[in-house]
Design an enzyme around this catalytic site. Structure first.
Site, PDB file in Angstrom:
ATOM      1  N   TYR A 267      -2.299  -0.447   9.973  1.00 47.99           N
ATOM      2  CA  TYR A 267      -2.527  -0.951   8.615  1.00 47.99           C
ATOM      3  C   TYR A 267      -1.253  -0.801   7.788  1.00 47.99           C
ATOM      4  O   TYR A 267      -0.798  -1.759   7.143  1.00 47.99           O
ATOM      5  CB  TYR A 267      -3.677  -0.197   7.958  1.00 47.99           C
ATOM      6  CG  TYR A 267      -3.812  -0.495   6.480  1.00 47.99           C
ATOM      7  CD1 TYR A 267      -4.249  -1.745   6.051  1.00 47.99           C
ATOM      8  CD2 TYR A 267      -3.495   0.461   5.518  1.00 47.99           C
ATOM      9  CE1 TYR A 267      -4.358  -2.034   4.701  1.00 47.99           C
ATOM     10  CE2 TYR A 267      -3.607   0.191   4.170  1.00 47.99           C
ATOM     11  CZ  TYR A 267      -4.034  -1.069   3.760  1.00 47.99           C
ATOM     12  OH  TYR A 267      -4.135  -1.361   2.423  1.00 47.99           O
TER      13      TYR A 267
ATOM     14  N   SER B 205       0.833  -1.204   0.000  1.00 44.19           N
ATOM     15  CA  SER B 205       0.000   0.000   0.000  1.00 44.19           C
ATOM     16  C   SER B 205       0.866   1.253   0.000  1.00 44.19           C
ATOM     17  O   SER B 205       1.977   1.258   0.554  1.00 44.19           O
ATOM     18  CB  SER B 205      -0.896   0.003   1.245  1.00 44.19           C
ATOM     19  OG  SER B 205      -1.522   1.250   1.429  1.00 44.19           O
TER      20      SER B 205
END
Length: 371
Positions: A188, A163
């Site tokens: 995350y 990501s």
């Protein structure tokens, strides 16, 4: 190995006739055969996973899909995405959770994938602040199960979703894979950085080719309801205000779903290799002496958030009522992808404009909800 396509098996898909063979985009073998792959995709009912499954099935590959159909957002959307390809002759669906090691191993041992694409993850920066352990269970423990299964089943290439969030506190733009990313701002992001490190270990120890893809704000039809585009569109149509954080002073490298899928497909066909020029006294964070690589997949044209909202307003034909708010914890003001390595190694650069992508999403949304 043949060209950039992993040579795996020569059996043809059950629904492929002779005339279709020579229109396939895959490499020809002496004008008589084509190489098709048996590809396992985790998160196959997800936004990216479902679209990728469709593309690979359409070009002749066989796909084994894994998804746990969890309720992080409406499972009905996942079921309807899956309905687009679940009945395809060359698709097999396994409703399991990658955090269950025994079930993961059973799927690998039964279906023997040639290539694995790991897209299954607990998504969302904000939810990771509320429920961090969910990210450990799926994004770290689950990913470890995928790595182990690849190791023990002779998988030829593991591609996995990272990501843009891994860039965290970095402010040097555009974000490059050759930058250090040791300062994540959410669990995350930390879980995705962990995936990159874990993959490197397996590439080094077991010679497993692994490629990590840092996705930049993926959007488009069939997208996730927790994403800004979905929320903004829903509220504008309903005549309700939209929450805009950091007082609208955000720039995002919005990347259209079809561009992401095209990029992933090209990466699948070209397994990671070692960098023979890698230097231990000046290490490149994006490559290694092991068959391990990292790439950004982004549009490389950051858009002001207010311009993004304007594109939504134009597509809907309604002006938004905006509630400006401060920057949220764990969020970053700007993202901007350097995709030079993607261009160099795969001759590919995402290029769908926000105006086109947003209109396509709004058209899909209106049809999906019959507004």
């Amino acid at each position: 190995m043949l060209g950039s396509v992993v040579q795996v098996h020569l059996s043809l898909p059950r629904n492929t006739n002779d005339s279709a063979l020579f229109t396939s985009p895959l490499i020809q073998l002496g004008r008589f055969f084509l190489v098709f792959m048996n590809i396992l995709i985790t998160g196959s009912a997800g936004f990216i996973g479902s679209s990728l499954s469709l593309k690979l099935l359409n070009r002749g590959d066989s796909v084994i899909g894994i998804d746990n159909h969890n309720d992080y957002y409406d499972p009905k959307l996942k079921e309807l995405r899956l309905n687009r390809h679940i009945d395809h002759q060359n698709y097999i669906h396994c409703k399991i959770d990658i955090s269950n090691e025994a079930e993961v191993n059973k799927v690998f041992e039964t279906h023997k994938p040639d290539v694995v694409v790991n897209l299954a993850a607990q998504a969302g920066v904000r939810y990771s602040i509320e429920n961090p352990l969910a990210y450990v269970e799926t994004n770290i423990t689950g990913f470890a199960h995928i790595l182990e299964a690849c190791r023990h089943n002779s998988v030829k290439h593991l591609v996995y979703a990272s990501s843009s969030s891994v860039y965290g506190a970095n402010t040097l733009m555009p974000f490059s894979i050759h930058q250090n990313v040791d300062h994540p701002l959410s669990l995350y992001a930390a879980s995705k950085k962990s995936n990159e490190l874990m993959a490197h270990t397996y590439s080094h120890l077991y010679n497993l080719p692994t490629t990590g893809l840092r996705f930049f704000t993926v959007y488009g039809p069939w997208g996730r309801p927790d994403m800004a585009l979905f929320k903004f569109t829903k509220n504008i149509i309903a005549g309700e205000p939209i929450d805009v954080f950091n007082h609208g002073r955000h720039r995002r490298d919005f990347t259209y779903i079809d561009d992401i899928v095209e990029g992933v497909t090209r990466v699948i066909d070209k397994p990671a290799t070692s960098n023979n020029c890698w230097k231990s006294d000046n290490p490149d964070p994006g490559s290694s002496t092991a068959p391990w690589r990292i790439y950004n997949i982004g549009n490389s044209q950051p858009v002001e958030l207010m311009d993004y909202i304007s594109a939504i307003e134009q597509s809907i034909g309604v002006k938004a009522t905006i509630n400006f708010l401060p920057l949220q914890p764990g969020d970053v003001p700007d993202t901007y992808a350097n995709v030079d390595d993607l261009i160099e190694y795969f001759d590919y650069k995402p290029d769908t404009s926000v105006q086109t992508g947003v209109k396509n999403f709004v058209d899909w949304y209106l049809d999906y909800y019959k507004n």
